[in-house]
Structure formats: structure tokens, C-alpha cells
Design an enzyme around this catalytic site. Sequence first.
Site, PDB file in Angstrom:
ATOM      1  N   SER A 136       0.939  -1.115  -0.208  1.00 50.16           N
ATOM      2  CA  SER A 136       0.050   0.021   0.080  1.00 50.16           C
ATOM      3  C   SER A 136       0.774   1.048  -0.164  1.00 50.16           C
ATOM      4  CB  SER A 136      -0.824   0.015   1.007  1.00 50.16           C
ATOM      5  OG  SER A 136      -1.711   1.293   1.142  1.00 50.16           O
ATOM      6  N   LYS A 191      -4.411  -6.909   3.522  1.00 51.20           N
ATOM      7  CA  LYS A 191      -4.415  -5.653   2.603  1.00 51.20           C
ATOM      8  C   LYS A 191      -5.774  -5.482   2.070  1.00 51.20           C
ATOM      9  CE  LYS A 191      -3.053  -2.408  -0.163  1.00 51.20           C
ATOM     10  NZ  LYS A 191      -3.865  -2.344  -1.192  1.00 51.20           N
ATOM     11  N   HIS A 194      -7.442  -3.383   4.719  1.00 57.45           N
ATOM     12  CA  HIS A 194      -6.696  -2.173   4.751  1.00 57.45           C
ATOM     13  C   HIS A 194      -7.598  -1.277   3.534  1.00 57.45           C
ATOM     14  CE1 HIS A 194      -4.492   0.969   2.484  1.00 57.45           C
ATOM     15  NE2 HIS A 194      -3.745   1.188   3.737  1.00 57.45           N
ATOM     16  N   ASN A 195      -7.982  -2.028   2.559  1.00 68.16           N
ATOM     17  CA  ASN A 195      -8.490  -1.143   1.742  1.00 68.16           C
ATOM     18  C   ASN A 195     -10.185  -1.020   2.111  1.00 68.16           C
ATOM     19  OD1 ASN A 195      -6.259  -1.260   0.268  1.00 68.16           O
ATOM     20  ND2 ASN A 195      -7.187  -1.574  -1.921  1.00 68.16           N
ATOM     21  N   GLU A 198     -10.032   1.975   3.976  1.00 66.09           N
ATOM     22  CA  GLU A 198     -10.009   2.842   3.362  1.00 66.09           C
ATOM     23  C   GLU A 198     -11.078   3.531   2.555  1.00 66.09           C
ATOM     24  OE1 GLU A 198      -6.440   2.301   0.410  1.00 66.09           O
ATOM     25  OE2 GLU A 198      -7.949   2.953  -1.208  1.00 66.09           O
TER      26      GLU A 198
HETATM   27  C1  6PG Z   1      -3.222   1.282  -1.649  1.00 65.83           C
HETATM   28  C2  6PG Z   1      -4.401   1.668  -2.254  1.00 65.83           C
HETATM   29  C3  6PG Z   1      -4.390   0.988  -3.682  1.00 65.83           C
HETATM   30  C4  6PG Z   1      -5.453   1.384  -4.707  1.00 65.83           C
HETATM   31  C5  6PG Z   1      -6.794   0.995  -4.371  1.00 65.83           C
HETATM   32  C6  6PG Z   1      -7.913   1.800  -4.984  1.00 65.83           C
HETATM   33  O1  6PG Z   1      -3.129   0.810  -0.351  1.00 65.83           O
HETATM   34  O2  6PG Z   1      -2.241   1.737  -2.202  1.00 65.83           O
HETATM   35  O3  6PG Z   1      -5.453   1.072  -1.529  1.00 65.83           O
HETATM   36  O4  6PG Z   1      -4.325  -0.318  -3.324  1.00 65.83           O
HETATM   37  O5  6PG Z   1      -5.531   3.067  -4.821  1.00 65.83           O
HETATM   38  O6  6PG Z   1      -6.895  -0.246  -4.993  1.00 65.83           O
HETATM   39  O7  6PG Z   1      -8.870   1.197  -5.068  1.00 65.83           O
HETATM   40  P1  6PG Z   1     -10.386   1.641  -5.431  1.00 65.83           P
HETATM   41  O8  6PG Z   1      -9.977   1.879  -7.085  1.00 65.83           O
HETATM   42  O9  6PG Z   1     -11.177   0.608  -5.376  1.00 65.83           O
HETATM   43  O10 6PG Z   1     -11.011   2.857  -4.895  1.00 65.83           O
END
Ligand code: 6PG
Length: 488
Positions: A136, A191, A194-195, A198
Site C-alpha cells: 500500500s 491488505k 486495509h482497503n 480505506e
Molecule cells: C493502496 C490503495 C491501492 C489502490 C486501491 C484503490 O493501498 O495503495 O488502496 O491499493 O489505490 O486499489 O481502490 P479503488 O480503485 O477500489 O478505490
Amino acid sequence: MTDAANTPATANVGVVGLAVMGANLARNLASREGNRVAVYNRSHDRTEQLLAAHPEAQLIGTETIAEFAATLAKPRTAIIMVQAGSATDAVIDSLCEVFESGDIIIDGGNALYTDTIRREKAVAARGIHFVGAGISGGEEGALNGPSIMPGGPAESYRTVGPIFESIAARAADGTPCVTHIGADGSGHFVKMIHNGIEYADMQLIAEAYQLLRSVAGLTPAEISEVFKQWNSTELESYLVEITAEVLAQVDPATGKPLVDIIVDQAGQKGTGTWTVQAALSLGTPVSAIAEAVFARGLSSQPAQRIAAEPLRGGVSATAIADPAAKQSFIEDVRQALYASKIIAYSQGFDVIRDAAAAHGWQIDQGAVASIWRAGCIIRAAFLDRITDAFRNEPELQLLAATPFFAEALRGAEAAWRRVVTAAVNNAVPAPAFGAALAYYDGLRAERLPAALIQGQRDFFGAHTYGRVDRPGVFHTDWSGSRTETQLS
Ligand code: 6PG
């Protein structure tokens, strides 16, 4: 083309896939002492462009996968940075052709953890180690220091650990933001969570923005200033910081705030949905994360939003006129955001705990919180507190109820309720704020109406129920004598 058989094996690590993330990761690796990096891309042009643009990295460009393998010292270690899905499978297959027992294939993409479990089994059958590693931090993180979540066999971590530690971000106390998460798909699982967090964090920030705009009547430029101030409070985080920047941006073509020009349909690549799917399968409530995914879904259904035209009109937002009341509402939103954020993170950690139990993963949640303190997208000052909470109590049942967070939630509670009420009264959709508060109230309730649901289930399906006053399984003959039978 170089002859693979005569290629000296001088690289200790290789990167396959040289789109921005892969290229930046290769450059990051190359910039750290002790690393020599081989690179391979399906179309060789891209490899040549990267080599030409960054001679300082002294990357070893290779034209075929055989040459790439020959360039790597044993155990060969290759990090795949291609699009998650079939492209990853294709690269794994070609690496398996040229790699040998003991070599290591790392998938650094956002793979679905069940794919990682499947891939590890297949690759392990050839004696090759497979490491699913969540990475990430976006493009900038890949170049300067990401947070890395590797799973896979513990043995492989002896080789990949030092490589990852050399490039990972460092927390303020100097700890590298990488740890061996656990077996097979656990790294990609973490991970994914984590998302999911996010998504919730971004949705909560977006709801706060909308409330400040519609109810406090602030302009995007003013809200940018508010977020800047918030970034020096408990809310200090990367996402709050970049929000201030996005809101300050003016569109050069129209002179309007760029946020008013961007189409209001949020995209997604799937990791938020996967988080909710995994949580649903485990029976773990992640309502704040789920509402964030649904909110993106609602935003990106233009036909449905056009069809909703007859629902427009009626209640709408009225901006607060009184300056003192406005200031106090802004502070309320800050507190509501903090409280909701605590709930979203707590829900995310719950899924990690439940998945670890289901899959037999030994995941140190304190270590996970610790490696999210820098480098990753959800990096935030309060992850220090989350790290402490898990360090103090590794078998922690509920992060939100640990002394520090319980006090924070209690302190924010009145403001949180006022904000959710204001959202409802002003027709500002704030599903994640509302879901987080409802979850908090659900947790706190001494009795839940689930008792009634049990009664209904027993009524129509003889699904039975328990009693609070004695053990056993009971059924009432609802449609007959209404007498109760004890079944066991
Ligand atoms: C990270 C982000 C990365 C990416 C996401 C965006 O941890 O660096 O999460 O993995 O930017 O996949 O996800 P979406 O396109 O689903 O918003």
C-alpha cells in the site's frame, strides 16, 4: 537479446511488470544498499524506456523470462507487479517454467486472497515458494516507502523480509512498515481489509465534507482550511491531509472549485466489495465499511439517479446562519468523524480476527496496526493508539471498547448524535456516520430486539429459541395451544 545461459546471476531481486507501481518499486529497491534489481516487462519497449529514464538505478533489463530468471541469484526472488487476475496467473505460469525448487514468487498486486491460497498450493507443488504481499501507498509509496503485508510460508520471509525491510516506509519510531502476516493468503487478506477501512475512511470524510458544505454553509476553500486544522488534531492522517489539498484545487478552465467539476460517481476496483463479502461469510458486522461500498455503488448508478427525479424537492438543507452555532457544528462534525473512524477501524480488525480463526492464521493484530502507521493510504496518528491497544491485550475482543477508545467514543457521543440528527433533518445522506453510530448503540445495548426476531423465527419456522432464565432449547406451539416445549 542476451543468451540466458551465459547471463551472470547478479541480481538479488527482480520485478516483473513495469507499469507505474512496478517501475517505482524497482527504482525503490535499486536505491537501497545491497540490492541489485533485474526487471522484465512483457513489452520490452517499456523496459528500455525505464532503463533510459533512470540510469542511476542500474536496473538489469531482460528481454525474456528465461533471461530474467538467469539474472537472479538463488534463491531467485521475483516480485510480480501486474494487474490482479488472469495477468497474474499468466506471469506465475511463465515464472514456474524457469524457476526451481526453493525460488520465491511474490505477488505484489491487490489479489483476492482466495486466489492467493489457490496459487500458493499450485506453486508449492513445484517446490517454489509463493508469497502474496499486499503493498500500500500508491505510486509515491512504491517509490519512497510503502507499507508491505506479505503472507506465504514463514521460511520464505527469511529471504524476502530483508528485501522488503530495505524499501518499506518507517514509522516515527523507526520500525519498518512490514511484517510477516501469516500463512498463504493472509497478507492479501490484511491488505484487502486495509482497503475496506480505506473505503470507510474516505466515505466518512466525504460525508463530513458534505455536512460542512450543506449544513455549515462553507465553501470548498473554507472546508479545505477546516481539514487542514483537523489534521493537527486526533484526526491527523494522510487521507485528511490530501482531502484539504483536493478541496483547495481550483479548476483552471472554469475558475470553479475542482470538486464541483469532477463527476460525482465514485469508481472502485473491488477490494471494498471483497472486504464486505468476506465479512458477510464470516458473519462479522462491518456496517460502516459496507455503507461506504454501497455509497460508491449508489453514486455510480446514473440511470437510477435520473429515475429518482420525482423524489427530488421536499426537505433540503438549510445552512446555519449564526456564526457561533456554525463553529460548534463544525466541531461536532470533527468529533463525529473521529468516533465513526474508530468504529470503522474496529470493524476492520474484527474481520482480521475472525478470518484468522477461520483460516488458522496466526495474525499479530498489533503488528498489523504498527505497519499501517506509515507508508499506506490509511496511515493515521491514531494507529499508534491502536498498536498500543493490541500490544497491551493481544487477544483483544473489541478495539472500540479498550480504555482509550471507549473514552474517545463517550467523549464524542453527544456531538455524534447531533451530527447524525442534523444529517437526517437536512436530507444530507450520511450512511457511514449513521451506520457507525447505530453499531455503537447496538454494541452498548443491554438487550437487543433480536429476542423478537427469535420469536418470529420460531413462529413461522419452529427455529427454536433460548431463554434468559434457564438453559435449553425451546419452542412454542404458536398456532395451536401456545404452550412451550423444551427440546433439549
Ligand atoms: C493502496 C490503495 C491501492 C489502490 C486501491 C484503490 O493501498 O495503495 O488502496 O491499493 O489505490 O486499489 O481502490 P479503488 O480503485 O477500489 O478505490
